[in-house]
Design an enzyme around this catalytic site. Structure first.
Site, PDB file in Angstrom:
ATOM      1  N   ASP A 161      11.299  -2.059 117.609  1.00  0.00           N
ATOM      2  CA  ASP A 161      10.061  -1.442 118.622  1.00  0.00           C
ATOM      3  C   ASP A 161      10.134  -0.156 118.308  1.00  0.00           C
ATOM      4  O   ASP A 161       9.684   1.002 119.033  1.00  0.00           O
ATOM      5  CB  ASP A 161      10.644  -1.423 120.065  1.00  0.00           C
ATOM      6  CG  ASP A 161       9.942  -2.480 120.729  1.00  0.00           C
ATOM      7  OD1 ASP A 161       9.045  -3.416 120.231  1.00  0.00           O
ATOM      8  OD2 ASP A 161       9.914  -2.696 122.079  1.00  0.00           O
ATOM      9  N   ASP A 220      22.699  -6.078 120.256  1.00  0.00           N
ATOM     10  CA  ASP A 220      22.091  -4.744 120.158  1.00  0.00           C
ATOM     11  C   ASP A 220      22.245  -4.185 118.971  1.00  0.00           C
ATOM     12  O   ASP A 220      23.177  -4.339 118.223  1.00  0.00           O
ATOM     13  CB  ASP A 220      22.443  -3.775 121.443  1.00  0.00           C
ATOM     14  CG  ASP A 220      22.046  -4.158 122.862  1.00  0.00           C
ATOM     15  OD1 ASP A 220      20.801  -4.731 122.627  1.00  0.00           O
ATOM     16  OD2 ASP A 220      22.295  -3.662 123.856  1.00  0.00           O
ATOM     17  N   ASP A 222      23.695  -1.554 117.828  1.00  0.00           N
ATOM     18  CA  ASP A 222      25.007  -0.899 117.510  1.00  0.00           C
ATOM     19  C   ASP A 222      26.155  -1.837 117.763  1.00  0.00           C
ATOM     20  O   ASP A 222      27.272  -1.413 117.387  1.00  0.00           O
ATOM     21  CB  ASP A 222      25.312   0.293 118.349  1.00  0.00           C
ATOM     22  CG  ASP A 222      25.466  -0.251 119.803  1.00  0.00           C
ATOM     23  OD1 ASP A 222      24.353  -0.799 120.233  1.00  0.00           O
ATOM     24  OD2 ASP A 222      26.276   0.269 120.337  1.00  0.00           O
ATOM     25  N   ASP A 314      18.962  -7.933 131.717  1.00  0.00           N
ATOM     26  CA  ASP A 314      20.055  -8.916 131.633  1.00  0.00           C
ATOM     27  C   ASP A 314      20.589  -9.289 132.893  1.00  0.00           C
ATOM     28  O   ASP A 314      20.830 -10.455 132.795  1.00  0.00           O
ATOM     29  CB  ASP A 314      20.942  -8.246 130.645  1.00  0.00           C
ATOM     30  CG  ASP A 314      21.337  -6.743 131.023  1.00  0.00           C
ATOM     31  OD1 ASP A 314      20.842  -6.300 132.209  1.00  0.00           O
ATOM     32  OD2 ASP A 314      22.128  -5.889 130.422  1.00  0.00           O
TER      33      ASP A 314
END
Length: 579
Positions: A161, A220, A222, A314
């Site tokens: 994104d 994600d 990281d 989430d």
């Protein structure tokens, strides 16, 4: 102060008990006499201050102290309820450890995965949502592409994104390199970036080929899953058709980077080791952590899919799945490495989103929970324990009791807080919180003080989410440092030469150059000023001085160190500074 002759005459007139009391060493102020003669005495400066102070005492005793004491008592009750909840969680965690209780997959599923014969290898979709993650994109893509799973049974979606054209090109190039060495990976970029992460995931799930996959793993940008991540999570779905989610715990590559990351590690260790594990074992429900988890796609679809209505998509999908009867499994022994925010500014924005979103969700899903066809106990757990006690009451009493009421009692002595509220119970709770991270015991006092300091941000976020204030829906991607990206990429190439990518060396040189630039840029970083924290530092330090004058030992030390803690945070002297 010796009483005046007029007071003495009035005392004698009233009888010997007053005289006897005086000779026993009691000294009396003449405030009542001054109040009686306030309008007859000469109206000088001293008389004015006497009148002002006397009226303040009357107002304080009659109108200020009672509501303050009532609010203090309410907060103490909430504090005790929340402390009891935390104690029960810790006892349950201890029981789980003693009994060695943990989720165990079907034996045939594990055996098949190990032998590779007639194995349980369902179709798995792996998603890496990211947005301007220039520091860590190589990190996560490399780790996911090394997952040990049949190439024909896995597809990796890089959901970019980013609005920075250079970052888009770098990520797309990285995906192309892994495609050249055989990885089944695709790059997706949205032109219309609505809904933040929820919108990104929702868009990805709308692809026509998703119907061919049974499970979806989310990481994600990281996060770095180990190569056997899928082999240790997917087997828990076999022959358990009611299991909708398998969640792994997080570990942190930079937990020892500075004081801020050490304190975060204490909090998150308790969250995973105690809260998530206990809830997973006892009630098969907990909040999805948004990453390092595997969903059954049928469970996502049955629950309505990803929605963009809150900043905690989430938790939203987890609540809706639980209301539909799906069960969750938490694996405390499966870890996925990630990165903690290293600056207070990044951590503050992250915590604002994490504490504003649940209140948005609570307002939206409360009617659904009340009318859901689940047991009364599950409704009670979700409404009172999951939302009210741990998401609303905790930040409310932490801020109100320790940052407002406690210093105010130093100026309004008619309202009191007992020493066990100020010292002993908070110390016990901090001790329990730090048990899952025993190496952090030297930081138990900074942890207690910092948690109270963070209550300002959490309380503000909770209020903004509950009442839909202006910054309730603010979404800021947590800043990553990517400190370990270079070393991990070098390690990846050295340990597994077959995965060395053509043309990757120039990119590695580029990362090195970026790291050097960042190191130079750190010299230009400066401290921000946080006015709320500084205002509370002034209040607490002033209250500590007042406490010292009134010889309240425990209150003085708490107020002093808490005031210093607010001062350090207000001047941005904790963690890494920002640009």
């Amino acid at each position: 102060m010796a009483p005046s002759f007029d007071w003495w005459a009035k005392g004698v007139h009233k009888g010997t008990p007053v005289i006897a009391a005086y000779y026993k060493g009691w000294h009396f102020r003449a405030s009542n006499l001054q109040l009686q003669n306030i309008f007859t005495a000469p109206f000088g400066v001293r008389d004015f201050f006497d009148w002002l102070y006397s009226n303040w005492v009357l107002i304080r005793v009659g109108f200020v102290a009672p509501p303050l004491q009532f609010l203090a008592n309410v907060c103490i009750v909430l504090f005790l309820i929340q402390s009891l909840d935390r104690l029960i969680l810790c006892l349950c965690c201890f029981w789980i450890r003693v009994k060695k209780i943990k989720p165990i997959p079907k034996e045939d599923a594990v055996a098949d995965l190990e032998t590779g014969e007639n194995g349980f290898f369902p179709m798995v979709l792996v998603q890496i949502p990211m947005c301007n993650e220039r520091e860590v994109y190589q990190h996560s893509i490399a780790a996911v592409c090394k997952l040990d799973w049949p190439k024909s049974k896995i597809l990796i979606q890089v959901l970019d994104d980013s609005d920075d054209p250079m970052t888009q090109l770098l990520i797309e190039e990285e995906v192309h390199k892994w495609q050249q060495v055989g990885a089944n990976i695709v790059y997706r970029h949205r032109v219309i970036r609505d809904g933040y992460k929820a919108g990104n995931l929702k868009s990805a799930m709308s692809c026509s080929y998703v119907k061919d996959y049974e499970f979806v793993a989310i990481f994600d940008a990281d996060f770095q899953p180990t190569h056997d991540f899928l082999k240790r999570t997917i087997p828990h779905f076999k022959d358990n058709e009611d299991v909708g989610l398998v969640q792994a715990r997080w570990s942190f590559v930079n937990k020892d980077e500075n004081l801020l990351t050490r304190l975060q590690n204490i909090n998150l260790s308790f969250h995973f080791e105690v809260e998530q594990q206990v809830n997973g074992v006892l009630i098969n429900f907990f909040g999805f952590n948004g990453t390092a988890g595997v969903w059954r796609i049928k469970a996502l679809e049955d629950s309505g899919g990803w929605l963009e209505r809150t900043t905690v998509e989430d938790m939203d999908i987890a609540v809706r799945a639980h209301l539909q009867g799906w069960k969750f499994v938490f694996l405390n022994d499966v870890e996925c490495q990630c990165e903690l925010p290293e600056s207070y500014e990044a951590y503050r924005k992250q915590q604002h989103r994490w504490h504003s979103g649940p209140m948005q969700l609570f307002r939206l899903c409360l009617p659904d929970v009340i009318h859901a066809k689940i047991s009364f106990w599950k409704k009670f757990n979700m409404i009172f324990l999951f939302f009210l006690l741990r998401k609303l009451i905790l930040p409310f009493y932490s801020f109100t009791l320790f940052c407002i009421i406690l210093p105010m009692t130093m100026f309004i002595p008619e309202a009191e807080l007992p020493a066990w509220v100020v010292c002993y119970v908070p110390a016990l709770m901090s001790f329990l919180n730090i048990l899952p991270a025993p190496k952090s015991f030297p930081f138990i006092v900074p942890y207690l003080l910092f948690e109270n300091t963070m209550s300002v941000t959490k309380f503000n976020a909770m209020i903004s989410g509950l009442f839909q204030l202006g910054n309730a829906y603010e979404w800021v991607v947590t800043k990553k440092s990517g400190r370990s990206s270079e070393s991990d990429l070098v390690s990846l190439i050295e340990k597994d030469p077959k995965h060395q990518l053509r043309g990757s060396e120039p990119d590695l040189d580029e990362i090195k150059a970026e790291i050097l630039q960042e190191q130079k840029a750190r010299k230009k970083k400066h401290n921000r000023i946080y006015t709320k924290e500084l205002a509370l530092a002034f209040l607490l330090l002033t209250a500590s001085a007042r406490s010292l004058l009134s010889a309240q030992g425990i209150h003085f030390y708490f107020l002093l160190f808490q005031g210093i803690s607010f001062l350090l945070v207000g001047l941005d002297l904790i963690g890494e500074q920002v640009m």
